[in-house]
Design an enzyme around this catalytic site. Sequence first.
Site, PDB file in Angstrom:
ATOM      1  N   HIS A  88       0.777  -1.221  -0.242  1.00 53.48           N
ATOM      2  CA  HIS A  88      -0.054  -0.023   0.069  1.00 53.48           C
ATOM      3  C   HIS A  88       0.996   1.243  -0.037  1.00 53.48           C
ATOM      4  O   HIS A  88       1.902   1.390   0.648  1.00 53.48           O
ATOM      5  CB  HIS A  88      -0.846   0.097   1.155  1.00 53.48           C
ATOM      6  CG  HIS A  88      -2.019   1.206   1.067  1.00 53.48           C
ATOM      7  ND1 HIS A  88      -1.777   2.384   1.303  1.00 53.48           N
ATOM      8  CD2 HIS A  88      -3.498   0.924   0.714  1.00 53.48           C
ATOM      9  CE1 HIS A  88      -3.081   2.953   1.153  1.00 53.48           C
ATOM     10  NE2 HIS A  88      -3.669   2.232   0.717  1.00 53.48           N
ATOM     11  N   GLU A 105      -3.796   1.739  -7.421  1.00 51.66           N
ATOM     12  CA  GLU A 105      -3.941   3.068  -6.504  1.00 51.66           C
ATOM     13  C   GLU A 105      -3.089   4.194  -6.750  1.00 51.66           C
ATOM     14  O   GLU A 105      -2.164   4.209  -6.259  1.00 51.66           O
ATOM     15  CB  GLU A 105      -4.097   2.330  -5.096  1.00 51.66           C
ATOM     16  CG  GLU A 105      -5.081   1.557  -4.553  1.00 51.66           C
ATOM     17  CD  GLU A 105      -5.258   1.603  -3.155  1.00 51.66           C
ATOM     18  OE1 GLU A 105      -6.314   1.869  -2.743  1.00 51.66           O
ATOM     19  OE2 GLU A 105      -4.048   1.305  -2.592  1.00 51.66           O
TER      20      GLU A 105
END
Length: 249
Positions: free
Chosen positions: A94, A166
């Site tokens: 992430h 993302e």
Amino acid sequence: MPRKFFVGGNFKMNGTAKSITHIITNLNSAKLDPSTEIVIAPPAIYLVLARQLANGQVAVSAQNVFDKPNGAFTGELSVEQLRDEKITWTLAGHSERRVLLREDDEFVARKTKAAINGGLNVILCIGESLEEREAGKTIDVVTRQLDAVAEEVSPAEWNKVVIAYEPIWAIGTGKVATTEQAQEVHASIRKWLNEKISPEAAENIRVIYGGSVTENNCRDLAAQPDVDGFLVGGASLKPAFVDIINARL
């Protein structure tokens, strides 16, 4: 066979036992698209609570895992510990960990490999910064991140991976990639899978989108041919998460 739609909810460092119980209770009682795979990632301290509360349609993921077996690694969680508590998924890569905790591509790749070796499924997060996008380097960045994982993970193991694109500039900012921007990058990832892993991987591996996904934009994004679902941040803490799960209904 069409790829099964996938929606992940990353709670990040949010929630209490009471609020997470409320979120999961609402999910359990909601009418959710039965053709969508749903995974939630609460903070580590609430993983067991979430797993105990979640019904059969909702799986539970760790937000992080270490790349080494049990040992002298203060503050980390091992694959073995997650498996011991019947946690079946983990996030890796992430952007908040890449940026704030300086996790590089190789470390993310080793985590991904360790998780797969230990029997976990992985939501592998990749994405570019605003500066990289403005410099026209988006595809270079995401393929570099994927190349690092391909050095560790064999072609046969990629069926344990969901790729989450993302864009860093869209995470928690209220900005969102246009449907055209998202589709362009997802198609490039699909092309990379075809060329670097296998045509079968390109056909079967799910590529999901994350970055300010809401109940207002999820349906347009879900209609794109290479968008196979979402990794949702802040909205996963709200009732609107159900609308995002049902984006294809």
